[in-house]
Design a protein around this motif. Structure first.
Motif, PDB file in Angstrom:
ATOM      1  N   THR A 183       0.663  -1.229  -0.016  1.00  0.00           N
ATOM      2  CA  THR A 183      -0.034  -0.054  -0.087  1.00  0.00           C
ATOM      3  C   THR A 183       0.835   1.168  -0.086  1.00  0.00           C
ATOM      4  OG1 THR A 183      -0.007   0.226   2.532  1.00  0.00           O
ATOM      5  CG2 THR A 183      -1.855  -1.243   1.280  1.00  0.00           C
ATOM      6  N   SER A 205      -3.446  -9.781   2.727  1.00  0.00           N
ATOM      7  CA  SER A 205      -2.514  -8.982   2.698  1.00  0.00           C
ATOM      8  C   SER A 205      -2.733  -8.330   1.068  1.00  0.00           C
ATOM      9  CB  SER A 205      -1.093  -9.426   2.707  1.00  0.00           C
ATOM     10  OG  SER A 205      -0.620 -10.198   1.540  1.00  0.00           O
ATOM     11  N   PRO A 206      -2.336  -7.399   0.760  1.00  0.00           N
ATOM     12  CA  PRO A 206      -2.354  -6.839  -0.986  1.00  0.00           C
ATOM     13  C   PRO A 206      -1.383  -7.207  -1.539  1.00  0.00           C
ATOM     14  CG  PRO A 206      -1.489  -4.911   0.839  1.00  0.00           C
ATOM     15  CD  PRO A 206      -1.837  -6.139   1.571  1.00  0.00           C
ATOM     16  N   SER A 207      -1.549  -8.497  -1.708  1.00  0.00           N
ATOM     17  CA  SER A 207      -0.666  -9.174  -2.720  1.00  0.00           C
ATOM     18  C   SER A 207      -1.420 -10.102  -3.872  1.00  0.00           C
ATOM     19  CB  SER A 207       0.366 -10.211  -1.939  1.00  0.00           C
ATOM     20  OG  SER A 207       0.928 -11.207  -2.769  1.00  0.00           O
ATOM     21  N   VAL A 245     -11.817 -10.921   1.162  1.00  0.00           N
ATOM     22  CA  VAL A 245     -10.489  -9.891   1.023  1.00  0.00           C
ATOM     23  C   VAL A 245      -9.110 -10.860   1.518  1.00  0.00           C
ATOM     24  CG1 VAL A 245      -9.407  -8.159   2.070  1.00  0.00           C
ATOM     25  CG2 VAL A 245     -12.059  -8.232   1.822  1.00  0.00           C
ATOM     26  N   SER A 246      -8.192 -10.682   0.787  1.00  0.00           N
ATOM     27  CA  SER A 246      -6.997 -11.065   0.558  1.00  0.00           C
ATOM     28  C   SER A 246      -6.230 -10.465   2.093  1.00  0.00           C
ATOM     29  CB  SER A 246      -6.082 -10.537  -0.418  1.00  0.00           C
ATOM     30  OG  SER A 246      -4.738 -10.950  -0.297  1.00  0.00           O
ATOM     31  N   CYS A 293     -11.015 -10.047  -3.320  1.00  0.00           N
ATOM     32  CA  CYS A 293     -10.352  -8.388  -3.306  1.00  0.00           C
ATOM     33  C   CYS A 293      -9.082  -8.420  -2.858  1.00  0.00           C
ATOM     34  CB  CYS A 293     -11.705  -7.646  -2.678  1.00  0.00           C
ATOM     35  SG  CYS A 293     -13.197  -7.605  -3.261  1.00  0.00           S
ATOM     36  N   LEU A 294      -8.307  -7.611  -3.326  1.00  0.00           N
ATOM     37  CA  LEU A 294      -6.983  -7.063  -2.939  1.00  0.00           C
ATOM     38  C   LEU A 294      -7.192  -6.553  -1.533  1.00  0.00           C
ATOM     39  CD1 LEU A 294      -3.972  -7.677  -4.026  1.00  0.00           C
ATOM     40  CD2 LEU A 294      -4.164  -5.208  -4.586  1.00  0.00           C
ATOM     41  N   SER A 295      -7.853  -5.793  -1.082  1.00  0.00           N
ATOM     42  CA  SER A 295      -8.149  -5.192   0.124  1.00  0.00           C
ATOM     43  C   SER A 295      -9.413  -4.626   0.494  1.00  0.00           C
ATOM     44  CB  SER A 295      -7.033  -3.957   0.009  1.00  0.00           C
ATOM     45  OG  SER A 295      -7.424  -2.843  -0.697  1.00  0.00           O
ATOM     46  N   GLU A 296      -9.478  -4.081   1.802  1.00  0.00           N
ATOM     47  CA  GLU A 296     -10.756  -3.804   2.252  1.00  0.00           C
ATOM     48  C   GLU A 296     -11.215  -2.343   1.344  1.00  0.00           C
ATOM     49  OE1 GLU A 296     -12.916  -5.026   4.412  1.00  0.00           O
ATOM     50  OE2 GLU A 296     -11.613  -6.128   5.640  1.00  0.00           O
ATOM     51  N   ASN A 297     -10.299  -1.479   1.067  1.00  0.00           N
ATOM     52  CA  ASN A 297     -10.554  -0.585   0.091  1.00  0.00           C
ATOM     53  C   ASN A 297     -11.037  -0.991  -1.144  1.00  0.00           C
ATOM     54  OD1 ASN A 297      -9.834   1.486   2.135  1.00  0.00           O
ATOM     55  ND2 ASN A 297      -7.832   1.611   1.318  1.00  0.00           N
ATOM     56  N   SER A 323      -8.386  -3.352  -7.701  1.00  0.00           N
ATOM     57  CA  SER A 323      -8.343  -1.882  -7.256  1.00  0.00           C
ATOM     58  C   SER A 323      -9.679  -1.243  -7.118  1.00  0.00           C
ATOM     59  CB  SER A 323      -7.629  -1.298  -8.318  1.00  0.00           C
ATOM     60  OG  SER A 323      -8.647  -0.876  -9.358  1.00  0.00           O
TER      61      SER A 323
END
Length: 243
Positions: free
Chosen positions: A101, A226-228, A223-224, A204-208, A177
């Motif tokens: 991030t 980690s953003p990986s 949700v993953s 999804c890559l992240s909460e965002n 994204s």
């Protein structure tokens, strides 16, 4: 094996589809964003102490602008593993890899750089999720954040994706994204696909990234940890194996 919708822009969509095939899945490709490169005036690289990329598109923008050769001599801070890997492939030797991030990348930059050594140049897109320039300026650095590219939302799903969604044949959607998630929701609303879109799982890559999908009542949003991309695809593999 799962039938999964790949929503990334080209050329990343093709690369992700190949990875999914290698994991035994059946990908359906429907890029929901198109990347358009801009041509802003960039600061002289001789005044820059380090480059920052929060997307591989920043590196592509350097190539398009014809600045790659002179930029390779600079240290480069990459938001995560995918951007760092691509930077090394392009010949950057001093590459620092962040946690995935922009917010998490800022402390790494601050720990390695010194304000007096020159400008920090963020090779950014037109729309940013985190104001990295502001965060660095708050630590005493001079930073520039020109928009080198923009993303444009697709006007429709691919024919194969639309048919699979309507038929309930999609088991999962890979979302990388927030902009992709917003584009997906806009198409779902415009085409009256709300009920169909509630059926697949969303990886999804992240909460965002997941936030715009919250309006899909009853949908499974995963949700993953980690953003990986590696961790995200591992989630899909685990889901397919029912682990």
């Amino acid at each position: 094996m799962m039938r999964l919708l790949v929503t990334r822009p080209a050329p990343d969509a093709g690369a992700q589809a190949e990875r999914l095939r290698g994991l035994g899945h059946e990908p359906i490709v429907s890029p929901l964003l198109k990347v358009e490169f801009l041509n802003p005036e960039l600061p002289a690289l001789s005044c820059v102490q380090a480059l920052i990329v929060t997307s591989r598109n920043g590196l592509r923008a350097l190539e398009v602008a014809g600045k790659l050769e002179s930029a390779r001599a600079l240290p480069l801070f990459a938001v995560g593993s995918a951007s760092a890997k691509r930077a090394r492939e392009l010949g950057f030797e001093e590459v620092y890899e962040g946690p995935g991030t922009a917010e998490g990348l800022a402390p790494l930059i601050v720990s390695k750089c010194v304000p007096a050594r020159g400008l920090l140049l963020h090779l950014a897109g037109e729309r940013i999720a985190f104001d990295l320039k502001g965060a660095l300026e708050g630590q005493g650095f001079e930073a520039a954040q020109p928009a080198l590219y923009r993303t444009l939302a697709a006007s429709s799903f691919s024919t194969e994706a639309h048919e699979a969604l309507v038929a309930g044949a999609l088991e999962g959607v890979i979302v990388m994204s927030p902009a992709t998630a917003r584009a997906y929701m806009e198409l779902v609303a415009a085409q009256g696909l709300g009920a169909a879109a509630a059926k697949p799982a969303y990886f999804c890559l992240s909460e965002n990234v997941a936030a715009p999908l919250a309006a899909l009542e009853g949908a499974r949003i995963i949700v993953s940890p980690s953003p990986s991309e590696d961790d995200l695809l591992a989630l899909a593999r685990c889901k397919a194996a029912k682990c």
